[in-house]
Write a protein that holds these residues in place. Structure first.
Motif, PDB file in Angstrom:
ATOM      1  N   THR A 130     124.379  26.117  23.900  1.00 42.08           N
ATOM      2  CA  THR A 130     124.566  25.391  23.272  1.00 42.08           C
ATOM      3  C   THR A 130     122.631  26.776  22.878  1.00 42.08           C
ATOM      4  O   THR A 130     121.792  26.087  23.750  1.00 42.08           O
ATOM      5  CB  THR A 130     124.090  24.303  23.372  1.00 42.08           C
ATOM      6  OG1 THR A 130     125.176  23.258  23.653  1.00 42.08           O
ATOM      7  CG2 THR A 130     123.469  23.404  22.175  1.00 42.08           C
ATOM      8  N   HIS A 131     122.864  26.554  21.997  1.00 45.73           N
ATOM      9  CA  HIS A 131     121.002  27.272  20.924  1.00 45.73           C
ATOM     10  C   HIS A 131     120.775  26.738  20.377  1.00 45.73           C
ATOM     11  O   HIS A 131     121.631  26.167  18.695  1.00 45.73           O
ATOM     12  CB  HIS A 131     120.943  28.752  20.775  1.00 45.73           C
ATOM     13  CG  HIS A 131     121.688  29.843  22.119  1.00 45.73           C
ATOM     14  ND1 HIS A 131     121.054  30.123  23.200  1.00 45.73           N
ATOM     15  CD2 HIS A 131     122.920  29.532  22.946  1.00 45.73           C
ATOM     16  CE1 HIS A 131     121.941  30.670  24.406  1.00 45.73           C
ATOM     17  NE2 HIS A 131     123.020  30.325  24.272  1.00 45.73           N
ATOM     18  N   VAL A 132     119.173  25.714  20.240  1.00 47.08           N
ATOM     19  CA  VAL A 132     118.664  25.418  19.448  1.00 47.08           C
ATOM     20  C   VAL A 132     117.244  26.131  18.943  1.00 47.08           C
ATOM     21  O   VAL A 132     116.058  26.246  19.690  1.00 47.08           O
ATOM     22  CB  VAL A 132     118.610  23.450  19.716  1.00 47.08           C
ATOM     23  CG1 VAL A 132     117.775  23.191  18.875  1.00 47.08           C
ATOM     24  CG2 VAL A 132     119.931  23.621  20.041  1.00 47.08           C
ATOM     25  N   GLY A 133     117.188  26.038  17.253  1.00 48.42           N
ATOM     26  CA  GLY A 133     115.809  26.496  16.969  1.00 48.42           C
ATOM     27  C   GLY A 133     115.777  25.588  15.818  1.00 48.42           C
ATOM     28  O   GLY A 133     116.115  24.993  15.318  1.00 48.42           O
ATOM     29  N   PHE A 162     109.388  29.034  11.863  1.00 48.86           N
ATOM     30  CA  PHE A 162     110.159  28.572  13.085  1.00 48.86           C
ATOM     31  C   PHE A 162     108.743  28.830  13.603  1.00 48.86           C
ATOM     32  O   PHE A 162     107.860  29.174  14.190  1.00 48.86           O
ATOM     33  CB  PHE A 162     110.250  30.561  13.729  1.00 48.86           C
ATOM     34  CG  PHE A 162     110.982  30.306  15.306  1.00 48.86           C
ATOM     35  CD1 PHE A 162     112.211  29.310  15.091  1.00 48.86           C
ATOM     36  CD2 PHE A 162     109.765  31.211  16.441  1.00 48.86           C
ATOM     37  CE1 PHE A 162     112.329  28.628  16.883  1.00 48.86           C
ATOM     38  CE2 PHE A 162     110.487  30.679  17.094  1.00 48.86           C
ATOM     39  CZ  PHE A 162     111.665  29.619  18.094  1.00 48.86           C
ATOM     40  N   VAL A 163     109.538  27.672  14.537  1.00 50.73           N
ATOM     41  CA  VAL A 163     108.566  26.320  15.867  1.00 50.73           C
ATOM     42  C   VAL A 163     108.971  26.665  16.804  1.00 50.73           C
ATOM     43  O   VAL A 163     107.600  27.063  17.237  1.00 50.73           O
ATOM     44  CB  VAL A 163     108.453  24.917  14.883  1.00 50.73           C
ATOM     45  CG1 VAL A 163     107.815  24.509  15.701  1.00 50.73           C
ATOM     46  CG2 VAL A 163     108.194  24.813  13.951  1.00 50.73           C
ATOM     47  N   GLU A 164     109.850  26.294  17.617  1.00 51.53           N
ATOM     48  CA  GLU A 164     109.978  26.679  18.776  1.00 51.53           C
ATOM     49  C   GLU A 164     111.214  26.897  18.584  1.00 51.53           C
ATOM     50  O   GLU A 164     112.193  26.566  18.384  1.00 51.53           O
ATOM     51  CB  GLU A 164     109.260  25.785  20.096  1.00 51.53           C
ATOM     52  CG  GLU A 164     109.910  24.485  19.137  1.00 51.53           C
ATOM     53  CD  GLU A 164     108.686  23.154  20.034  1.00 51.53           C
ATOM     54  OE1 GLU A 164     108.414  23.539  20.957  1.00 51.53           O
ATOM     55  OE2 GLU A 164     108.883  22.203  19.016  1.00 51.53           O
ATOM     56  N   GLY A 165     112.124  27.046  20.168  1.00 48.90           N
ATOM     57  CA  GLY A 165     113.580  27.183  20.957  1.00 48.90           C
ATOM     58  C   GLY A 165     113.952  27.953  20.415  1.00 48.90           C
ATOM     59  O   GLY A 165     113.382  29.134  20.662  1.00 48.90           O
ATOM     60  N   ALA A 166     114.884  28.363  20.230  1.00 47.72           N
ATOM     61  CA  ALA A 166     115.478  29.834  20.304  1.00 47.72           C
ATOM     62  C   ALA A 166     115.561  30.670  18.420  1.00 47.72           C
ATOM     63  O   ALA A 166     115.863  29.930  17.231  1.00 47.72           O
ATOM     64  CB  ALA A 166     117.049  29.695  20.114  1.00 47.72           C
ATOM     65  N   GLN A 167     114.512  31.629  18.606  1.00 45.54           N
ATOM     66  CA  GLN A 167     114.733  32.191  17.013  1.00 45.54           C
ATOM     67  C   GLN A 167     115.759  33.005  16.667  1.00 45.54           C
ATOM     68  O   GLN A 167     115.666  33.419  15.461  1.00 45.54           O
ATOM     69  CB  GLN A 167     113.582  33.460  17.013  1.00 45.54           C
ATOM     70  CG  GLN A 167     112.839  33.518  15.487  1.00 45.54           C
ATOM     71  CD  GLN A 167     111.535  34.128  15.816  1.00 45.54           C
ATOM     72  OE1 GLN A 167     111.224  34.195  17.029  1.00 45.54           O
ATOM     73  NE2 GLN A 167     111.122  35.430  14.624  1.00 45.54           N
ATOM     74  N   MET A 168     116.618  33.774  17.453  1.00 42.20           N
ATOM     75  CA  MET A 168     117.984  34.168  16.758  1.00 42.20           C
ATOM     76  C   MET A 168     118.090  34.947  16.515  1.00 42.20           C
ATOM     77  O   MET A 168     118.044  35.414  15.366  1.00 42.20           O
ATOM     78  CB  MET A 168     118.583  32.778  16.446  1.00 42.20           C
ATOM     79  CG  MET A 168     119.211  32.301  17.318  1.00 42.20           C
ATOM     80  SD  MET A 168     120.450  30.493  16.727  1.00 42.20           S
ATOM     81  CE  MET A 168     119.777  28.937  17.479  1.00 42.20           C
ATOM     82  N   ILE A 207     123.463  26.091  16.887  1.00 41.24           N
ATOM     83  CA  ILE A 207     124.948  26.346  16.967  1.00 41.24           C
ATOM     84  C   ILE A 207     125.504  26.456  19.090  1.00 41.24           C
ATOM     85  O   ILE A 207     124.796  26.794  20.201  1.00 41.24           O
ATOM     86  CB  ILE A 207     124.811  27.974  16.923  1.00 41.24           C
ATOM     87  CG1 ILE A 207     124.147  29.490  17.768  1.00 41.24           C
ATOM     88  CG2 ILE A 207     124.482  28.157  15.510  1.00 41.24           C
ATOM     89  CD1 ILE A 207     124.391  30.196  17.424  1.00 41.24           C
ATOM     90  N   GLU A 208     126.747  27.352  19.249  1.00 43.04           N
ATOM     91  CA  GLU A 208     127.746  26.929  19.802  1.00 43.04           C
ATOM     92  C   GLU A 208     127.788  28.436  20.458  1.00 43.04           C
ATOM     93  O   GLU A 208     128.439  28.748  19.779  1.00 43.04           O
ATOM     94  CB  GLU A 208     128.912  26.469  21.011  1.00 43.04           C
ATOM     95  CG  GLU A 208     128.268  24.652  20.446  1.00 43.04           C
ATOM     96  CD  GLU A 208     128.100  24.356  22.189  1.00 43.04           C
ATOM     97  OE1 GLU A 208     128.070  24.520  22.900  1.00 43.04           O
ATOM     98  OE2 GLU A 208     127.352  23.276  22.755  1.00 43.04           O
ATOM     99  N   VAL A 209     127.092  29.793  21.244  1.00 43.41           N
ATOM    100  CA  VAL A 209     127.710  30.719  22.235  1.00 43.41           C
ATOM    101  C   VAL A 209     128.774  30.827  22.970  1.00 43.41           C
ATOM    102  O   VAL A 209     128.896  29.898  23.901  1.00 43.41           O
ATOM    103  CB  VAL A 209     126.463  31.639  22.706  1.00 43.41           C
ATOM    104  CG1 VAL A 209     126.489  32.706  22.252  1.00 43.41           C
ATOM    105  CG2 VAL A 209     125.593  31.603  21.186  1.00 43.41           C
ATOM    106  N   SER A 210     130.309  31.451  22.326  1.00 40.77           N
ATOM    107  CA  SER A 210     131.359  31.594  23.376  1.00 40.77           C
ATOM    108  C   SER A 210     131.715  32.950  23.394  1.00 40.77           C
ATOM    109  O   SER A 210     132.015  33.031  22.614  1.00 40.77           O
ATOM    110  CB  SER A 210     132.384  30.288  23.369  1.00 40.77           C
ATOM    111  OG  SER A 210     132.295  30.610  21.458  1.00 40.77           O
ATOM    112  N   GLY A 211     132.574  33.363  24.529  1.00 44.91           N
ATOM    113  CA  GLY A 211     133.247  33.994  24.237  1.00 44.91           C
ATOM    114  C   GLY A 211     132.577  35.701  24.915  1.00 44.91           C
ATOM    115  O   GLY A 211     130.873  35.615  25.002  1.00 44.91           O
ATOM    116  N   GLU A 212     132.670  36.785  24.060  1.00 47.11           N
ATOM    117  CA  GLU A 212     131.956  38.414  25.111  1.00 47.11           C
ATOM    118  C   GLU A 212     131.684  38.567  23.944  1.00 47.11           C
ATOM    119  O   GLU A 212     132.655  38.553  22.628  1.00 47.11           O
ATOM    120  CB  GLU A 212     132.678  38.782  25.914  1.00 47.11           C
ATOM    121  CG  GLU A 212     132.941  38.074  26.773  1.00 47.11           C
ATOM    122  CD  GLU A 212     133.990  39.060  27.974  1.00 47.11           C
ATOM    123  OE1 GLU A 212     133.997  40.454  27.784  1.00 47.11           O
ATOM    124  OE2 GLU A 212     134.311  39.333  29.132  1.00 47.11           O
ATOM    125  N   ALA A 213     130.525  39.894  23.395  1.00 47.51           N
ATOM    126  CA  ALA A 213     130.617  40.294  22.521  1.00 47.51           C
ATOM    127  C   ALA A 213     131.399  41.225  21.761  1.00 47.51           C
ATOM    128  O   ALA A 213     131.697  41.745  23.006  1.00 47.51           O
ATOM    129  CB  ALA A 213     128.805  40.990  22.262  1.00 47.51           C
TER     130      ALA A 213
END
Length: 880
Positions: free
Chosen positions: A514-517, A477-483, A537-543
């Motif tokens: 929008t989340h980018v890793g 992993f370099v940078e951004g969202a590690q998720m 990825i696109e995150v939408s809605g509730e958990a």
């Protein structure tokens, strides 16, 4: 005659008598001849001499016969020796040792008769092909008399034939095994070889079974082709052109002259190409929209609608992109390309809006031209960016895109997000050695939508185009969202020119948008190389709200599992040695009706078998729980089962020509056999992940357990035992509480009661759950509810039922009821949904429904040959 002469004659006669009595008849004859010389008229002497001549002839004859008997004995002519001895006995029963000679000859003759009879039996067995008997008989002859006729040579020939027939018998049994599994092509290939080597093998049964397999193969191929054509025509009628082309291509592979298939395939390919071009443009437009390149996005969506009016939500996205582009132009904002557009099946596409290269198998029709302004805009944008900097910037996710992603009826999030910035560092050459080409995203294409907290595997396919083998390399992993992913994952050893799939387990962030890793390959020396890899990825809605785990008070509730960096499964905790006692009715009382729970997003992955018409075997594939992101895990394997956190799969399949139980990671890496016996089937992971249960046919199906899965230790398995007996069972499945459930028969009880049974993992307890012998494929949820399939109705189809562990048939609930087969249920990780296979839509598909049977819907069409008649022995599995 003088007195002296008479005295002499009297003496000679007396002497001759004495010689005769002594058996010296030749001496008696000589003495009597002297007497007769003195008195030729001596009557007594004449009579005695005549007798002496007879006796002398008898003695001489006996001597000759005796000599002949000895000679016959010496040369092994036992019959003649016995005959001569019998003649001697007739003349003189007491002559010398004639009787002893006769006994020796008789014993030798008896032995010879036995050897001769054994030889004859061996020869008959040799001629009729009874090779084990021939070998045994010839060996007895050779051991008794190594020089007897050709016994030694025949023994060697019989042994060679016995070995050849043992090999043919093994091939024949393998062919029968393929027939039992309905693997007709394999059966035909093997039995043809058997019949070629020996037409009369197995008394002609091999040829009969070959004819049976050929007939079945022809019938199956004809049925397969017909089903494929019908499916292709149905897909074409529905406008599902890619599926139609795939089915029709398989039709023509089997039968190039199948009526109307070519014409329909041409139409399907042309329509599919139009759809693929629209899809490519749509994806490019979405990517530009995600990066804030609104004018390019609008141009792409315009092309989509020119090709396919009404395509998905292109019209809606076009209007939003135009609005954003106008705002951007009014604000004087510079358009910056974020990340090079990536298609799911190719590497980076440059320029971002340039049309994708034509697909080799189905080139686009020449009449389709791409708009010059669109290409020009893309090229101009790329050149401008290259001249300014090498920094790629992602921009704020725009509300309209979020509205589209969330679907109608969902409010637009008002939370403002900071821009996502990803730096594209030029790839340094490492001594001109390490080079990499990105092939494709096997799973999770850019822009895939997930609910907050959803787990998913990101799989990149990379090709080693450098001269060095990748050994000890990793993806970091370099940078951004590690998720929630590990800092790095190991890359499989990859020789030059080969590809490898790198799997990283990730968890979608809780924040919408929008989340980018960004990830990079790193060699064994710690040096980065190759272009950056991205997950977008696109995150939408509730958990989704998870059902509470069945733990004791004070235990930490189950949450989203953190991906592990270990390459071998480890147990979260050692399984209890004392199985859970049989639940009581008070604990599992029949629940009162409640309101149907609100729908939650389907998360996780489902592994399932899929019949491959080219190999005539099952492959294991995986999809996201919403039906997206399908990819093949491994070919020629079946009956998949995830471990509890979805980091490992166990299957039944073949490795290094040995068939048994295998384990692997979700991308097919770290493949290992944990048993090498073909009859070990339907494996299931324990909740702790360090045990595997399976069933095997050992003179009847029984339950077995592998107790400790380790990387290097020799693995062994044991039968599950109860009341000092091996437990019979079929389709064993591990339950969340650590117990096992399976189809069984209680042969300890009078009447041999059948149904579903539960037992402790070490056999400490066992109890009956249902009472029907046709209940099978059980799966238990964390709440103690068991789903299974059954044909309880006479002449009925397979349907899905649920029951509590203690409620028995009184608590039975039927969830499906139709005229098509439904089966192989598996629970979602949160216990709110069931996935299963069904032919409700006319062909096999994967369906889901709520735990109460409501909300049935198909999430994946498996096609007309997705499963075969043996589908009841398969398994599907749902993991986080």
């Amino acid at each position: 005659m003088t007195d002296e002469q008479e005295k002499r004659m009297t003496a000679l006669f007396s002497w001759a008598q004495d010689q005769g009595e002594a058996g010296n008849w030749s001496g008696a004859i000589q003495t009597l001849d002297r007497l007769l010389d003195l008195d030729p008229e001596h009557k007594a002497a004449q009579e005695l001499r005549a007798r002496a001549e007879v006796e002398q002839a008898r003695v001489e004859r006996l001597a000759r016969l005796y000599d002949q008997a000895q000679e016959r004995l010496q040369v092994g002519d036992w019959d003649r020796a016995i005959t001569i001895c019998e003649e001697i006995s007739i003349v003189d029963p007491h002559y010398r040792d004639a009787c002893t000679l006769m006994e020796q000859a008789q014993q030798a003759q008896k032995k010879l008769d036995e050897v001769t009879q054994t030889y004859r039996t061996a020869q008959l067995s040799f001629e009729t092909g009874e090779w084990p008997t021939a070998v045994e008989m010839f060996k007895q002859v050779a051991d008794t008399d190594p020089a007897y006729r050709d016994a030694q040579a025949k023994l060697e020939l019989a042994q060679a034939e016995l070995e050849r027939h043992a090999e043919l018998e093994e091939q024949y049994q393998t062919g029968l095994k393929h027939i039992q599994r309905r693997q007709w092509a394999e059966a035909v290939a093997i039995l043809e070889q058997v019949v070629t080597d020996d037409e009369s093998f197995a008394q002609g049964r091999a040829e009969e079974r070959l004819a049976e397999a050929k007939s079945a193969l022809e019938r199956e191929q004809a049925e397969t082709v017909a089903r494929l054509y019908d499916a292709g025509a149905e897909y074409a009628r529905k406008g599902e052109w890619a599926l139609a082309a795939e089915a029709l291509e398989q039709v023509l592979e089997h039968d190039p002259e199948y009526p109307d298939a070519k014409k329909l395939l041409e139409e399907a390919r042309e329509r599919r190409d139009d759809e693929l071009q629209a899809q490519d443009l749509y994806e490019i437009g979405v990517q530009h929209a995600q990066r804030g390149n609104w004018s390019e996005a609008a141009a792409a969506f315009e092309e989509v609608l020119d090709l396919r009016p009404g395509y998905r939500d292109a019209e809606r996205r076009l209007q939003s992109a135009r609005t954003r582009s106008e705002r951007q132009q009014r604000a004087g904002a510079a358009t910056i390309v974020g990340i090079p557009a990536v298609r799911p099946d190719q590497g980076p596409v440059r320029p971002p809006i340039a049309p994708p290269p034509p697909r080799p198998a189905t080139p686009a029709p020449a009449s389709r031209n791409w708009r010059t302004p669109l290409v020009g805009a893309a090229l101009l944008g790329t050149v401008g960016i290259a001249a300014v900097c090498l920094v790629l910037v992602g921009v704020l996710a725009w509300p309209t895109v979020q509205q589209v992603a969330l679907g109608p009826g969902n409010p637009t999030p008002t939370r403002q997000l900071s821009p996502i910035v990803i730096t594209a560092t030029p790839s340094p050459a490492v001594a001109n050695q390490d080079q990499m080409v990105f092939e494709q995203s096997v799973t999770v294409p850019d822009g895939t939508q997930f609910a907050p907290g959803a787990s998913f595997p990101k799989v990149w396919r990379l090709r080693n185009v450098g001269p060095q083998t990748w050994d000890g390399y990793s993806l970091a992993f370099v940078e951004g969202a590690q998720m929630s992913a590990p800092a790095s994952v190991a890359v499989s050893t990859t020789p030059p020119g080969e590809t490898t799939d790198v799997v990283v387990s990730m968890v979608a962030p809780q924040e919408p948008g929008t989340h980018v890793g960004q990830w990079r390959l790193k060699n064994a020396a710690g040096q980065f190389f190759g272009d950056p890899l991205h997950v977008i990825i696109e995150v939408s809605g509730e958990a989704p709200t998870r059902a509470p785990s069945p733990t004791t008070s004070g235990a930490t509730p189950a949450g989203t599992p953190t991906p592990e960096e270990t390459v071998w499964p480890t147990a979260a905790a050692q399984p209890t040695t004392t199985p859970t006692a049989k639940p009581t009715a008070a604990v599992t009382a029949k629940p009162q009706p409640t309101k149907t729970p609100a729908d939650t997003a389907l998360t996780g992955r489902i592994a399932f078998p899929l019949w491959n018409t080219l190999t005539n075997k099952y492959d294991v594939e995986a999809i996201n729980a919403d039906g997206s992101g399908q990819y093949k895990v491994m070919g020629d394997v079946r009956q998949p089962s995830w471990n509890s956190n979805g980091t490992w799969l166990t299957v039944n399949g073949e490795i290094r020509f040995k068939e048994g139980i295998l384990i692997m990671q979700p991308g097919g890496d770290q493949l290992r056999a944990v048993s090498s016996q073909a009859h070990h089937e339907r494996p299931s992971w324990s909740p702790q992940g360090n045990r595997i249960a399976f069933d095997a046919d050992t003179g009847g199906s029984h339950v077995f357990v592998i107790d400790d899965i380790k990387e290097t230790a020799d693995l062994s398995f044991r039968p599950l035992r109860y009341a000092d007996k091996d437990v019979p069972g079929h389709y064993v499945t591990w339950m969340p509480d650590g117990n096992l459930i399976f189809t069984s028969v209680d042969y300890w009880a009078t009447g041999q009661k059948s149904g579903l049974y539960a037992a402790g993992p070490d056999g400490g307890t066992m109890w009956q759950v249902t009472t029907s012998g046709v209940d099978t494929a059980p799966a238990a949820s964390a709440s103690g509810r068991v789903a299974f399939m059954s044909r309880r109705e006479a002449e009925g189809d397979w349907e899905i039922y649920t029951v509590s562990l203690a409620g028995g048939d009184a608590d039975l609930k039927q969830l499906t009821n139709n005229s098509v087969p439904d089966g192989l249920p598996t629970w979602s990780p949160d216990g709110r949904w069931l996935a299963f296979v069904s032919k409700e839509s006319g062909s096999w598909g994967i369906w889901v429904m709520r735990a109460d049977g409501s909300g049935r819907r198909k999430i994946k069409d498996l096609g007309p040959t997705g499963l075969l008649e043996d589908w009841v022995d398969e398994r599907i599995s749902w993991a986080p």
